[in-house]
Design an enzyme around this catalytic site. Structure first.
Site, short mmCIF file in Angstrom:
data_model
loop_
_atom_site.label_atom_id
_atom_site.label_comp_id
_atom_site.label_asym_id
_atom_site.label_seq_id
_atom_site.Cartn_x
_atom_site.Cartn_y
_atom_site.Cartn_z
N ARG A 182 6.84 41.12 41.15
CA ARG A 182 7.45 42.10 40.23
C ARG A 182 6.39 43.05 39.65
O ARG A 182 6.41 43.37 38.47
CB ARG A 182 8.18 41.40 39.08
CG ARG A 182 9.36 40.58 39.49
CD ARG A 182 10.49 41.47 40.04
NE ARG A 182 11.73 40.72 40.12
CZ ARG A 182 12.07 39.89 41.09
NH1 ARG A 182 11.24 39.70 42.10
NH2 ARG A 182 13.23 39.28 41.09
N SER A 255 17.28 39.85 35.35
CA SER A 255 16.33 38.93 34.70
C SER A 255 15.58 39.65 33.59
O SER A 255 14.99 40.70 33.82
CB SER A 255 15.31 38.43 35.72
OG SER A 255 15.94 37.81 36.79
N GLU A 351 10.32 41.21 31.79
CA GLU A 351 10.32 41.82 33.13
C GLU A 351 10.69 43.31 33.11
O GLU A 351 9.99 44.10 33.71
CB GLU A 351 11.22 40.99 34.05
CG GLU A 351 11.01 41.27 35.53
CD GLU A 351 11.73 42.51 35.97
OE1 GLU A 351 11.11 43.35 36.65
OE2 GLU A 351 12.91 42.68 35.62
N1 EPU Z 1 18.72 27.91 36.14
C1 EPU Z 1 18.99 27.25 34.95
N2 EPU Z 1 19.83 27.86 34.06
C2 EPU Z 1 20.44 29.05 34.32
C3 EPU Z 1 20.16 29.70 35.53
C4 EPU Z 1 19.30 29.12 36.43
O1 EPU Z 1 18.47 26.18 34.68
O2 EPU Z 1 21.18 29.53 33.45
C5 EPU Z 1 17.77 27.30 37.08
C6 EPU Z 1 18.45 27.06 38.42
O3 EPU Z 1 19.05 25.82 38.45
C7 EPU Z 1 17.29 27.13 39.38
C8 EPU Z 1 16.33 28.09 38.74
O4 EPU Z 1 16.74 28.23 37.38
O5 EPU Z 1 16.60 25.90 39.46
C9 EPU Z 1 16.25 29.43 39.44
O6 EPU Z 1 17.44 30.19 39.23
P1 EPU Z 1 17.90 31.37 40.21
O7 EPU Z 1 18.03 30.84 41.58
O8 EPU Z 1 19.08 32.03 39.60
O9 EPU Z 1 16.67 32.36 40.27
P2 EPU Z 1 15.72 32.95 39.14
O10 EPU Z 1 14.35 32.43 39.39
O11 EPU Z 1 16.29 32.73 37.78
C10 EPU Z 1 14.93 35.02 40.52
C11 EPU Z 1 14.77 36.49 40.27
C12 EPU Z 1 16.12 37.21 40.41
C13 EPU Z 1 16.64 36.97 41.83
C14 EPU Z 1 16.77 35.43 42.03
C15 EPU Z 1 17.18 35.04 43.44
C16 EPU Z 1 12.89 36.74 38.74
C17 EPU Z 1 12.46 37.04 37.34
N3 EPU Z 1 14.22 36.73 38.94
O12 EPU Z 1 15.74 34.51 39.46
O13 EPU Z 1 15.90 38.61 40.26
O14 EPU Z 1 17.89 37.59 42.04
O15 EPU Z 1 15.49 34.79 41.79
O16 EPU Z 1 16.11 35.19 44.32
O17 EPU Z 1 12.05 36.51 39.60
C18 EPU Z 1 15.92 40.40 38.65
O18 EPU Z 1 14.71 40.53 38.85
O19 EPU Z 1 16.54 41.14 37.82
C19 EPU Z 1 16.64 39.33 39.32
C20 EPU Z 1 17.93 39.09 39.07
#
Ligand code: EPU
Length: 357
Positions: A182, A255, A351
């Site tokens: 990012r 995010s 972010e």
């Molecule tokens: N989780 C929770 N609570 C929640 C949501 C998620 O505990 O309310 C846990 C999930 O169980 C999982 C982990 O968090 O273990 C990761 O969640 P998720 O797969 O939704 O991915 P993320 O790391 O939260 C990142 C990117 C997103 C992208 C997704 C999918 C960043 C900051 N965010 O989110 O990007 O769509 O992976 O690859 O790296 C964005 O940048 O705006 C964005 C949406």
């Protein structure tokens, strides 16, 4: 589109960079509420929508002539407008999609998801995992957008931009963009200096599925679907829609925090409290944690200040329940950062771009 405005000036530049062939409409006191996906109700002193690089140069020339600071707005999906924008807000609406073999060159104003669909239609692969990311093509390199195991940096060839100080156009090769998680040169040395006008990408004619993000494979297996690029794109859309609140219905910028990278020592300590904590190996001795998980474990889902709230649907999202102000959002983000620091000794980094930063 912005409302309540009158055309303040029709401006024709005399700059040597513009040829003076077109002219642009500069408007005053325009609400930006409909132009940022968080839906913050701020206004811009001056506003212009540009549809070509020439119009952009004229707008930059107008700002320089009148000593106005410039703020560039694309899809408004990754900015937090904390207060009224002083100076000239340039809304980038430069369209265009050109394809030559495996290369595509895209105007900065093209909607990102439309671009993904256009490449798939043209038989070009590589962007399918990045389906449905909000925003415009021109904003994609700034934060090196990424999702479901793929980052823009893998496909980007070059970025064309206008230098705000000199009014000159440049082509920056990907190798000079300093891409990270990012992150890019556009968040550092070129911050507030470069206006991106187009990006060039190199794609593949052969589809190579990228299924390292388990959710996609599970989604396809459940439906017994053949793994095509279109099926992967559809799966990503469905997963995103189920996880993230739709900015068309609930104001948000995706995010709000980056996933923190911590040392193995810190992780070891955290694991003694919670053995289930998700952690992904990064550079030697470091692990990326899920900010959403930490926020949820800290019991912060639903935490609200004014009309800004930590989403109940996804803990990494701050949403606008209707009339949130920049100050509500700023205070809520601070509260989340403070509580995560107190509980886990981790600093969460914001972010999206805060304006003013
Ligand atoms: N989780 C929770 N609570 C929640 C949501 C998620 O505990 O309310 C846990 C999930 O169980 C999982 C982990 O968090 O273990 C990761 O969640 P998720 O797969 O939704 O991915 P993320 O790391 O939260 C990142 C990117 C997103 C992208 C997704 C999918 C960043 C900051 N965010 O989110 O990007 O769509 O992976 O690859 O790296 C964005 O940048 O705006 C964005 C949406």
């Amino acid at each position: 589109m912005p409302t309540g405005s009158v055309v303040a000036l029709r401006y024709t530049s005399t700059s040597t960079h513009t040829s003076g062939l077109t002219n642009i409409d500069i408007q005053q006191n325009i609400s930006l509420k409909a132009l940022n996906t968080l839906g913050l109700d701020v206004s811009a002193d001056y506003f212009v929508a540009v549809t070509s690089a020439v119009e952009l140069l004229e707008a930059v020339d107008f700002a320089r002539t009148h000593a106005l600071p410039v703020f560039v707005l694309g899809g408004g999906s990754n900015v937090v407008l904390l207060q009224n924008v002083a100076g000239l807000c340039i809304h980038l609406a430069i369209e265009g999609f050109e394809k030559e073999d495996l290369l595509v060159r895209v105007g900065a104003g093209m909607n990102w998801h439309d671009l993904v669909l256009a490449t798939l239609k043209a038989g070009l692969f590589g962007l399918e995992n990045l389906s449905l990311i909000p925003g415009r093509a021109g904003a994609a390199p700034i934060q090196n957008i990424g999702a479901y195991g793929v980052e823009l940096a893998e496909r980007l060839v070059s970025v064309s931009y206008v230098d705000l100080d000199t009014g000159e156009s440049h082509d920056l090769p990907a190798s000079a963009c300093e891409f990270g998680y990012r992150d890019s040169v556009f968040k550092h040395q070129l911050k507030d200096k470069a206006i991106i006008t187009s990006i060039s990408l190199k794609l593949d004619s052969k589809f190579e599925p990228r299924l390292e993000y388990a959710g996609i494979e599970a989604y396809l297996a459940e439906r017994d679907e053949p793994i095509t690029a279109k099926a992967v794109s559809d799966a990503v859309c469905a997963i995103r829609r189920s996880k993230l609140p739709d900015p068309a219905r609930v104001g948000n910028v995706g995010s709000f925090f980056k996933n923190p990278v911590v040392t193995d020592q810190l992780l070891k300590g955290l694991k003694t409290q919670d053995s289930n904590i998700p952690a992904y190996a990064e550079a030697a001795g470091h692990f990326k944690l899920s900010a959403a998980y930490l926020i949820e474990q800290a019991g912060l889902k639903g935490l609200q200040i004014g009309d800004a709230m930590v989403s109940e649907q996804h803990a990494l999202v701050i949403q606008n329940n209707g009339n949130a102000t920049g100050s509500d959002v700023r205070q809520l983000a601070q509260e989340v950062q403070d509580r995560i620091r107190t509980r886990f000794d981790i600093d969460l980094e914001i972010e999206p771009r805060l304006i003013p930063g």
